[in-house]
Each structure stands twice: as structure tokens, then as C-alpha cells.
Write an enzyme that holds these catalytic residues in place. Structure first.
Site, PDB file in Angstrom:
ATOM      1  N   ARG A 137       0.873  -1.173   0.000  1.00 49.26           N
ATOM      2  CA  ARG A 137       0.000   0.000   0.000  1.00 49.26           C
ATOM      3  C   ARG A 137       0.908   1.220   0.000  1.00 49.26           C
ATOM      4  O   ARG A 137       1.813   1.323   0.826  1.00 49.26           O
ATOM      5  CB  ARG A 137      -0.862  -0.025   1.269  1.00 49.26           C
ATOM      6  CG  ARG A 137      -1.652   1.240   1.552  1.00 49.26           C
ATOM      7  CD  ARG A 137      -2.788   1.364   0.559  1.00 49.26           C
ATOM      8  NE  ARG A 137      -3.787   2.327   0.997  1.00 49.26           N
ATOM      9  CZ  ARG A 137      -3.702   3.644   0.803  1.00 49.26           C
ATOM     10  NH1 ARG A 137      -2.653   4.167   0.194  1.00 49.26           N
ATOM     11  NH2 ARG A 137      -4.667   4.432   1.222  1.00 49.26           N
ATOM     12  N   GLU A 145     -11.344   5.905  -5.537  1.00 45.09           N
ATOM     13  CA  GLU A 145     -11.785   4.502  -5.469  1.00 45.09           C
ATOM     14  C   GLU A 145     -12.253   3.993  -6.833  1.00 45.09           C
ATOM     15  O   GLU A 145     -12.916   4.706  -7.583  1.00 45.09           O
ATOM     16  CB  GLU A 145     -12.949   4.388  -4.489  1.00 45.09           C
ATOM     17  CG  GLU A 145     -12.569   4.595  -3.048  1.00 45.09           C
ATOM     18  CD  GLU A 145     -11.708   3.480  -2.501  1.00 45.09           C
ATOM     19  OE1 GLU A 145     -12.058   2.289  -2.715  1.00 45.09           O
ATOM     20  OE2 GLU A 145     -10.680   3.780  -1.868  1.00 45.09           O
ATOM     21  N   ARG A 185      -1.489  -6.013   4.342  1.00 49.21           N
ATOM     22  CA  ARG A 185      -0.625  -5.336   3.373  1.00 49.21           C
ATOM     23  C   ARG A 185       0.505  -4.658   4.137  1.00 49.21           C
ATOM     24  O   ARG A 185       0.426  -4.483   5.349  1.00 49.21           O
ATOM     25  CB  ARG A 185      -1.413  -4.251   2.614  1.00 49.21           C
ATOM     26  CG  ARG A 185      -2.610  -4.786   1.873  1.00 49.21           C
ATOM     27  CD  ARG A 185      -3.328  -3.691   1.123  1.00 49.21           C
ATOM     28  NE  ARG A 185      -3.838  -2.646   1.986  1.00 49.21           N
ATOM     29  CZ  ARG A 185      -4.694  -1.712   1.586  1.00 49.21           C
ATOM     30  NH1 ARG A 185      -5.112  -1.683   0.341  1.00 49.21           N
ATOM     31  NH2 ARG A 185      -5.114  -0.778   2.422  1.00 49.21           N
TER      32      ARG A 185
END
Ligand SMILES: *[C@@H]1O[C@H](CO)[C@@H](O)[C@H](O)[C@H]1NC(C)=O
Ligand SMILES: *[C@@H]1O[C@H](CO)[C@@H](O)[C@H](O)[C@H]1NC(C)=O
Length: 271
Positions: A137, A145, A185
Site C-alpha cells: 500500500r 476509489e 498489506r
């Protein structure tokens, strides 16, 4: 009385330093050397001493080799291989971007020192991305998004994602581990080499570059990323200033009227 007298004579005889040295060499040092030598010689015949020495030697080399291996040569296959100390030390890893999930995250295949020739394997039902890559990330920014789980995406969501695909997939990237997040992540600062950027002498800071292009907003929860508060506040300010500049220039997502921040968008659609 006669003893005292002879010692006194002997001292009087050593008038020169050379005499003392000669006396030392002739008698005392020889004794010492012989003694040390003999005790080492007899110790090496003692099986216990030999075993202890060999044991200590083996253990020491084992720890040294292991440290070198875990520090430089170990391949971090997936999130399971990321240790707490790797995060604490904010380790820097080199590898290649395999795929892009969204505008702000991608899959990273680690190539450790001396293994630059490695190529990522093909994905299959038995060899999933989760097995051989790290899910990265990007630190400090949120991209618009994309459509997910039947929910519509934001404007520019798909554009930023395909831009990131072109920008990163197949490229050598450097990631700096900062934090594990709740989605398994690793939050990382990411750098990539582009020939046009400082004529390749420096690597390009991906989060910063995306904010500059208006491809995202500064991540509001940044305070959780960097380990100390001063660092956090400084970084947050830096990221927000870059975002503000792009907003003023009306570039990227800021060319769209009433553009919602990804955070507000997520809040709205989750209702
Ligand atoms: C990545 O690095 C390797 C080894 O240095 C090099 O052979 C390869 O061409 C690089 N790939 C790209 C896309 O620059
Ligand atoms: C990348 O850019 C951000 C934002 O300007 C900055 O806070 C960060 O320190 C940069 N990273 C490096 C390694 O320079």
C-alpha cells in the site's frame, strides 16, 4: 646480610637498560613462553576443551551467517516472512511490480541481493499472488476509489489505476517497509527509476509524484504510519501541501467539479 649485599650488587650491575632486557630475554620470558606454550599444548589434547572450542566456533559462525542471510540474502516471499524487526528497522527491499490492484496498491516480487536474475512465477490455482508477492500500500496518499463489490467507483478511479499499471508493472521498484495494515498489506514508501527523472540518477518517490499529478489526496490517517510523532507531523504537512498545490492547479482529479475525497466517498457509499 650477605643476601642483601648480593642483590644490591646485582642491581648495581644492571646499569644499562640493555642489560635488563638481556637478562629478561635469557630467563623470565623463556619461562613464560614455555609455560604458556605447554599449557596450550596440553589443553589441545584435552577432548573437552577441544569440543568446547569447536562448539563455540561453530555457533559463532552459524549466527554470523544467519544474520547475513536474514539481512541480505533471504527472500521475503509474502507477508508471513515480514518480521517485526524488518518493520522496526524500516528495511528497504528491491524487486519488481507484478500487478496493480487499485490506484494506491500493487503486488511486489522481492529480489534479494545477488538474485537480480529471478523472475516472478506465473499465477495459478496452486501459486497465488498471496504466496509469492507482498501486497504493498503506497504510504501517505489515497487514490480515488475504483468500482468494488457492485458499488460504483469514483470519477478518475479507473484512470488512475490504469496509469499506475503503465507506470509500475514490470519495473524495478524499491520499497521501504513502514507498517503492516489490517488488510495484510505493508504500507511502504515506494521509489522507481525513470530515465526522464533526474536523468536516472535519483529514484522517483511514487506517492509524492502521484499527489503532484492530482492522482490522489494526502492520507488523513498518516499519523499511524511513521514511528515517531515529529516525523509524522512533518510528513503529513508535506503531503498536504503537495495536494493543495495540485488542487490549485486543477490537474488530475481536481479538474473535476466537486470532486469528493476518497475518504468522504467511502463514508457515503457505506451508509
Ligand atoms: C531491472 O533490473 C535488472 C537488473 O539490474 C535489469 O536487468 C532489468 O533490465 C531492469 N528492468 C527494468 C524494466 O528496468
Ligand atoms: C517521499 O515523499 C514524501 C512527500 O513529500 C516525503 O514525506 C518522503 O520523505 C519522501 N520519501 C523519501 C524517501 O524521500
Amino acid at each position: 646480610m650477605s643476601n642483601d649485599k648480593s642483590i644490591g650488587d646485582a642491581i648495581r650491575n644492571f646499569t644499562k637498560f640493555d642489560d635488563i632486557k638481556a637478562y629478561y630475554n635469557k630467563t623470565i620470558s623463556k619461562l613464560d613462553r614455555n609455560q604458556t606454550f605447554n599449557s596450550i599444548k596440553s589443553a589441545t589434547k584435552d577432548p573437552i576443551v577441544v569440543n568446547v572450542l569447536v562448539g563455540v566456533g561453530t555457533l559463532t559462525s552459524y549466527f554470523i551467517i544467519r544474520k547475513l542471510y536474514t539481512g541480505f540474502f533471504r527472500r521475503i516471499k509474502n507477508i508471513g516472512d515480514v518480521r517485526d524487526v524488518d518493520i522496526e528497522r524500516q528495511r528497504i527491499l528491491k524487486g519488481v511490480c507484478v500487478s496493480v490492484g487499485d490506484g494506491d496498491n500493487f503486488r511486489f516480487f522481492h529480489k534479494p541481493t545477488m538474485r537480480w536474475f529471478m523472475r516472478p512465477p506465473k499465477r495459478s490455482s496452486t501459486n497465488k499472488l498471496d504466496d509469492f508477492t507482498l501486497h504493498v500500500r503506497l504510504a501517505g496518499m489515497d487514490a480515488p476509489e475504483c468500482a468494488h463489490f457492485g458499488l460504483p467507483g469514483q470519477p478518475m478511479g479507473e484512470e488512475v489505476k490504469s496509469w499506475l499499471k503503465n507506470f509500475l508493472i514490470g519495473n524495478n521498484v524499491t520499497i521501504q517497509l513502514l507498517k503492516k495494515d489490517q488488510y495484510q498489506r505493508v504500507v511502504c514508501e515506494v521509489h522507481v527509476r525513470k530515465w526522464w527523472y533526474w536523468l536516472k540518477l535519483r529514484q522517483l518517490n511514487v506517492s509524492r509524484y502521484m499527489l503532484q499529478q492530482g492522482f490522489g489526496v494526502a492520507y488523513e490517517g498518516i499519523s499511524e504510519i511513521y514511528s515517531n510523532k515529529r516525523n509524522n507531523d512533518a510528513r503529513k504537512k508535506e503531503y498536504q501541501e503537495i495536494e493543495q498545490k495540485a488542487r490549485k492547479q486543477k490537474i488530475g482529479m481536481w479538474s473535476i467539479k466537486n470532486m469528493e475525497s476518497p475518504r468522504d466517498y467511502k463514508k457515503r457509499v457505506k451508509k
